[in-house]
Design an enzyme around this catalytic site. Structure first.
Site, PDB file in Angstrom:
ATOM      1  N   GLY A 165       0.798  -1.148   0.095  1.00 31.99           N
ATOM      2  CA  GLY A 165      -0.070   0.014   0.034  1.00 31.99           C
ATOM      3  C   GLY A 165       0.858   1.149   0.102  1.00 31.99           C
TER       4      GLY A 165
ATOM      5  CG  HIS B 297       7.940   1.303  12.560  1.00 27.31           C
ATOM      6  ND1 HIS B 297       7.573   0.142  11.543  1.00 27.31           N
ATOM      7  CD2 HIS B 297       7.639   2.508  11.895  1.00 27.31           C
ATOM      8  CE1 HIS B 297       7.028   1.057  10.377  1.00 27.31           C
ATOM      9  NE2 HIS B 297       7.136   2.186  10.615  1.00 27.31           N
TER      10      HIS B 297
END
Length: 181
Positions: free
Chosen positions: A9, A52
């Protein structure tokens, strides 16, 4: 061969979060394969990496693998789930390579993936939805990544597209083009 899931994506769409949730659902030991290298001069990049890191459970093992991804696949046991984030960042390490060398690196990666018994979840950027880059290195990156994502999707058990915070299972909704590469 272990189960292969590709999550693709555009930027900031939720790809990594979705891949992380899929990894947690496996019930296996998760090995997070970070392909980015920390640049001490780039504060914004450091913040992205830190975000992250903070999201990942403490029980996950993290490997920083900027180049030797194929070797990592070969030594991962079936009891683990690899989460590779991201394919585009890994590929960027090889942009200076001549096309024949890149083809060999790509083939080694895909061969190692086909032989690993570990499940793996791959995060890959979709870069070809915009204008054609005006500079050669940008076009090379986009073309190599698009080709690699297509090759990976051809062997994946599942391909998800994440865009705008929504997940579409392309394996259920789409029709594969077949191996025409």
């Amino acid at each position: 061969m272990g189960q292969i899931i590709l999550v693709t994506g555009p930027a900031r769409s939720g790809k990594s979060e979705w891949a992380e949730s899929l990894a947690q659902q496996t019930g296996k030991s998760v090995v997070y394969v970070a392909t980015a290298t920390l640049d001490p001069q780039d504060r914004e990049w450091q913040q992205r990496i830190a975000a992250h890191q903070q999201r990942r459970p403490a029980s996950w093992q993290t490997l920083e693998v900027s180049a030797e991804l194929a070797a990592t696949l070969r030594v991962t046991p079936a009891s683990d789930c690899l989460l590779v984030d991201s394919l585009g960042t890994w590929l960027a390490n090889f942009l200076p390579e001549e096309e024949s060398q890149w083809q060999a690196i790509q083939a080694e990666l895909l061969e190692s993936l086909a032989q690993t018994e570990a499940d793996s979840i791959w995060v890959a950027e979709e870069t070809g939805w915009g204008v054609v880059p005006a500079y050669p290195m940008g076009r090379l990156f986009r073309d190599r990544l698009g080709n690699l994502v297509r090759r990976l999707s051809a062997i994946a058990h599942r391909v998800d597209l994440v865009t705008g915070g929504y997940v579409l299972n392309l394996s259920q909704l789409g029709t594969p083009l077949g191996d025409r590469l």
